[in-house]
Design a protein around this motif. Sequence first.
Motif, PDB file in Angstrom:
ATOM      1  N   ILE A 187      94.214  63.720  20.507  1.00 23.59           N
ATOM      2  CA  ILE A 187      94.868  62.901  19.477  1.00 23.59           C
ATOM      3  C   ILE A 187      95.183  61.510  20.024  1.00 23.59           C
ATOM      4  O   ILE A 187      94.935  60.484  19.365  1.00 23.59           O
ATOM      5  N   VAL A 188      95.705  61.475  21.255  1.00 25.21           N
ATOM      6  CA  VAL A 188      96.004  60.169  21.859  1.00 25.21           C
ATOM      7  C   VAL A 188      94.719  59.352  22.002  1.00 25.21           C
ATOM      8  O   VAL A 188      94.680  58.155  21.706  1.00 25.21           O
ATOM      9  N   ALA A 189      93.652  60.034  22.421  1.00 28.89           N
ATOM     10  CA  ALA A 189      92.392  59.321  22.643  1.00 28.89           C
ATOM     11  C   ALA A 189      91.843  58.772  21.330  1.00 28.89           C
ATOM     12  O   ALA A 189      91.415  57.610  21.258  1.00 28.89           O
ATOM     13  N   VAL A 190      91.864  59.582  20.278  1.00 33.90           N
ATOM     14  CA  VAL A 190      91.349  59.114  18.982  1.00 33.90           C
ATOM     15  C   VAL A 190      92.150  57.903  18.513  1.00 33.90           C
ATOM     16  O   VAL A 190      91.600  56.907  18.055  1.00 33.90           O
ATOM     17  N   THR A 191      93.479  58.000  18.671  1.00 32.02           N
ATOM     18  CA  THR A 191      94.329  56.873  18.265  1.00 32.02           C
ATOM     19  C   THR A 191      93.965  55.615  19.057  1.00 32.02           C
ATOM     20  O   THR A 191      93.822  54.525  18.493  1.00 32.02           O
ATOM     21  N   ALA A 192      93.812  55.796  20.367  1.00 31.98           N
ATOM     22  CA  ALA A 192      93.484  54.643  21.216  1.00 31.98           C
ATOM     23  C   ALA A 192      92.149  54.044  20.804  1.00 31.98           C
ATOM     24  O   ALA A 192      92.008  52.817  20.707  1.00 31.98           O
ATOM     25  N   VAL A 193      91.181  54.912  20.538  1.00 33.87           N
ATOM     26  CA  VAL A 193      89.863  54.410  20.140  1.00 33.87           C
ATOM     27  C   VAL A 193      89.978  53.639  18.836  1.00 33.87           C
ATOM     28  O   VAL A 193      89.416  52.554  18.675  1.00 33.87           O
ATOM     29  N   TRP A 194      90.737  54.183  17.883  1.00 33.39           N
ATOM     30  CA  TRP A 194      90.883  53.476  16.614  1.00 33.39           C
ATOM     31  C   TRP A 194      91.468  52.082  16.832  1.00 33.39           C
ATOM     32  O   TRP A 194      90.999  51.109  16.270  1.00 33.39           O
ATOM     33  N   PHE A 195      92.528  52.008  17.656  1.00 37.63           N
ATOM     34  CA  PHE A 195      93.142  50.695  17.839  1.00 37.63           C
ATOM     35  C   PHE A 195      92.190  49.722  18.531  1.00 37.63           C
ATOM     36  O   PHE A 195      92.208  48.524  18.256  1.00 37.63           O
ATOM     37  N   LEU A 196      91.341  50.259  19.399  1.00 43.53           N
ATOM     38  CA  LEU A 196      90.339  49.403  20.029  1.00 43.53           C
ATOM     39  C   LEU A 196      89.370  48.870  18.975  1.00 43.53           C
ATOM     40  O   LEU A 196      89.036  47.681  18.944  1.00 43.53           O
ATOM     41  N   VAL A 197      88.959  49.773  18.087  1.00 44.51           N
ATOM     42  CA  VAL A 197      88.042  49.368  17.011  1.00 44.51           C
ATOM     43  C   VAL A 197      88.699  48.307  16.137  1.00 44.51           C
ATOM     44  O   VAL A 197      88.112  47.262  15.838  1.00 44.51           O
ATOM     45  N   ALA A 198      89.954  48.574  15.761  1.00 44.02           N
ATOM     46  CA  ALA A 198      90.662  47.634  14.886  1.00 44.02           C
ATOM     47  C   ALA A 198      90.798  46.279  15.565  1.00 44.02           C
ATOM     48  O   ALA A 198      90.574  45.235  14.959  1.00 44.02           O
ATOM     49  N   ARG A 199      91.151  46.320  16.845  1.00 41.60           N
ATOM     50  CA  ARG A 199      91.313  45.075  17.585  1.00 41.60           C
ATOM     51  C   ARG A 199      90.004  44.296  17.642  1.00 41.60           C
ATOM     52  O   ARG A 199      89.961  43.097  17.375  1.00 41.60           O
TER      53      ARG A 199
END
Lengths: 625, 250, 288
Positions: A187-199
């Motif tokens: 879950i932490v990893a998916v969240t981190a990946v999403w924020f990277l994508v958004a950024r």
Amino acid sequence: MTTLSASRENPPGGNPRAGNTAVPALLRGGRPLAGALLTILVLVAPLLGLNDYWARTVLLVAILSLQVSGLNIVLGHAGELAVGQVFLYAVGAYVTGYLGVSHGITDAGVIVVCAIACAVVVGLITGIPGLRLGGWSLAMLTFFLVLIIPNLVKVLESFTGGANGLAPPVPTLFGTPLGRDALYMLIVAVTAVWFLVARNLILSRHGNAFLVLKQSPVLAGSLGVSVFRLKLLVYVTGAIPACLAGVMFAWLDGFIAPETFTFTMALSILAASIVGGSTSIYGALAGAAIVQLGQQSFSSFQDWQLLIYGAFLLVAGILLADGLTGLVRGRARRIVRRFGVAAPAGRSAAPADAGPADLGALPGARLRTKALCKSFGGNQALREVTVEAEPGQVTALIGPNASGKTTLLNLVCGFYRPTSGTVELGGRELGGQRPYRIARAGIARTFQTPLIPSGMTTKAFVATGRYVSHRVRVPAAVLRLPAFRRGFAADDAEAVRLLGLLGIADVADREVDSLPLGTRRLVEVARALAARPAVFLFDEVGSGLDEGDLAGLERAIRMIRDAGGTVVLVEHNFPLVLGLADRIHVLSQGGLLVSGTPAEIQADPRVLAEYTGSNAAGKTIGSEG
Amino acid sequence: MLQVSGLSGGYGDIRVLWDVDLRVRPGRVTAVLGRNGAGKTSLLNAVAGFPPGVTGGTITFDGRDVTGMAPHRRVRAGLGYVQEGKQVFRQRTVEDNLLLGGFTLARSGLGRWTGGRKRSPARREALDRQYERFPMLAERRHTVAGSLSGGQQQMLAIAQALMPAPRLLMLDEPSAGLAPVIAAEVFEMITVLRADGLSILLVEQVVEYAMRVADDVAVVDNGRIAAAGDARSFDDTAVINEIYLGAGSR
Amino acid sequence: MTTIWAGLATGALYSLVAIGYNVVLLASGVVNFANAYLIMIGTFLAYVCLVDWGLPVAAAIPLTGLAVAVIAVVEERIAIRPLLNRQGGHAALITTVGVGTLLGGIAAKVWGTEPVRVPSPFSAEPLTLLGGTIQRNDLVLILLVLALGVGLHLWSRRTLLGLASLATAENRQAAQARGLNVRALGLGAFALAGLIAGLFAVFVAGRTYAHFHLGETLALFGFVAIAIGGSGSQLGGLIGGFAIGLLYAVTARYVGDSYPQIVVFAVFLLILLTRPRGLFGGAAERQV
């Protein structure tokens, strides 16, 4: 003030757009590294002895922050209030439950892909009608989505389990069931990946296009951007994290009940978005953390939450346009201004006296209107106007107030539809097309009152002119592919070069909305140039300029003409027109009065009569000019 | 009548008026000339209470300081304003437009909430007066304003502003977008109004029209008063060269 | 016929909200999301007047009306007025949602989260009319809302102030130049919308009970009524509201209890997709 520091320091990498930063934040290495380290730290926290309560809290914050991020993208970047995240959250959860319970699909990868697909479908179904008008319609439509969740759950009982809920099985990855710690990391990893994508998406030309869109759909249209399609892109993108959040939630709790998805939850997301700042990328994390911890720390939060959210939305709506991070940023900017900390000058400033060779050849084309008419009600604003503008020439359109100049310009740009007659570019009929299509056909314009967005540097703004003509696709931007890096570097270099040609390279790294009016006009010219269009329409480009700016402008216009561009000046400044134009069309009361060379126009008694009244017709214009 | 002293103002950070002094004497027509973007409209807007915001100086009307007053209260004080671009209510009929012009003649209190549009005798009288002055409007009283021709709309806008019987009428570019014949009619009307004793502040781009009716002239350039004086002592040709062809500034 | 009566009674609620939206929309150009929440608060205040204080209906109705009008005026001062000079954005959207939520929170805190029955001024004996049965309260509600909608429509065409409201909606600056106090007009519109919400609250409660969640549904359905009728059109909103009410009742009766909201939502999508300016609205040309 604790919240202030939270929103500033908690997010990995902070806000890269803060202040008058000179170096493009996305090309800097330091902050992303800090972000990565922080992510890893959170990721391995269970191994370092994080207890269950806090591990769950971290996950709930992560899940909430995904929803908030979805809202931020739409609210902060497309300027539309869409509060349907809860609906997508439910969709994500039920997709997980349905796949697991009915089909035995537990693989996390498959579920995530299905959820994203569902998010896109829901986004399209609701976005296409909702974005036609936007504003209140979209807000209400998405509120409505939240309202109908219980009914939909009931109607689709065979898929959703109705009021009894669903219990999705434990997710697996590559066939292995995920234990508690593994699920945490996922879950932490998916969240981190999403924020990277958004950024990566927001810190790209796409993000800048979103900003333009939010502040001026008219400008977006004249950059060749289809306002509707870009808004839809943003809206659908924003649907994805909310749906992913639902998936995570289903995994975390292992049970889905329809009571989870409430109106109140939608309000909490909105509140979190505003606390953290809707335009900030990582503000979502800060906002989610504050709201989540608030919910957990006070036992009576449930009783008070509506009051808290309500009061909060009210205060925030009045006080802060951009949330707390916006407040910090605004204050920082004010401080910078007060102490006169000037931004460093551009590094690759071109010499101010650059010649026409630097511009390269422009693909000029002949612009021609034929018997163009426009009436508003009983008022005929334009009648039977036939004018031409040739490539490699400066064509001026003059006339007294309300003579139809602006109407003609708006017809050419597609902001009005002609009542009759045609507009042709290089033999191709353009009349009646949407503004963005006309812009794409090769017509760039500047505005009487320059349309300047806030929150971006001058060179980023100039580069928006290249958004359509030198397109970098979204996936390339998100994945930071070489194509993106090349495009970004080229955009920057070109923007700085064009600013240099206009003699204002020193403002390349300043915030564009901090520039004075004269400089804004020149920046708009650079922005128009960046698209390398066939035709340049300059609307009152000379008004409000001082001598220095005017000289720079005249040089730029000659440069464009010499490079083969078609230049159309709509101008009141008669001396400027006389000095620059190869051909002048004089409009009067919606009709074409006379066309000719500057000398002919100057000698024509009708023109003077038009400007000064019929009796003055006998007098000549004088010797100057 | 109207005294503007040291007026400065702007839109946010952008300053458009610099220390403007202007005086309108009773019963006279004062014409403000100047090239586009010189600040003529900004000046009228500031006097009427619209943006640009005033940052310095005072506006005195009839011996009263109206500088910070809300626009609607200035109308009540007797300041009539015909904005640029024929700002009538296009979706409403000619008569409704005129009645709205007479809004300040309405009764106070409950009567205004419930009263029919024509109940107030004062408003009725004013309406009849305007119909008498503009027979063309009387003929078209039930026509939707948006379907009138440009010249008719301009006349309607003027009639609307005259409804509450102002003591000073401000006109912004009344000839803009009108054929010369029609514009001449508009200026004919201004002459009639002056003969009736109305004080007028006129902003006009076409010097010839302005000079036809003006008693006093002020020239605005770059947000400042460049010249002011009696109309008879003004030389049109010099004015034209100065402000329209920029002989002085460039 | 009973279904149709039920539909009209439900529709009257939506029309009532639409009318409130339009009153404010015409004068100040804002959709007041909290309008339906004003009605919700009104139902509780009516309860306080009738039950806690034991006042007669004739006293409770005006008292509730005044109280809600005051709340609406306060809302205008704190949630709308500060935004007037700010350009663009959706600040009013957020603040009015905030006010609505706040009112919902207050109701939940003060009167609890369970529905409260407000005594109806009419006997519970249903009437048989045109082959269907209907509660007396519902019939009165339908008639009053109809009268209100038509009355406001006529008021805006016939009276000077109504005319001023239409004119302000069309061209705010020109209205100011004609001596209209547009701020007072905006404030007055909020007061009027609040007054209407308060006066009708007793009859609304007679149909729905008083409940803190009442606002959300009403707010959304009222908006759909406007979407159908075209914003700013009192008659359009009236017709839109009744149309949705009928659709709701017919769907609930012949399809199933869970479907009406979904069907109304689908209609909303369809309207936005095909006639975004409403069935009675015209198109406007954009200017730069």
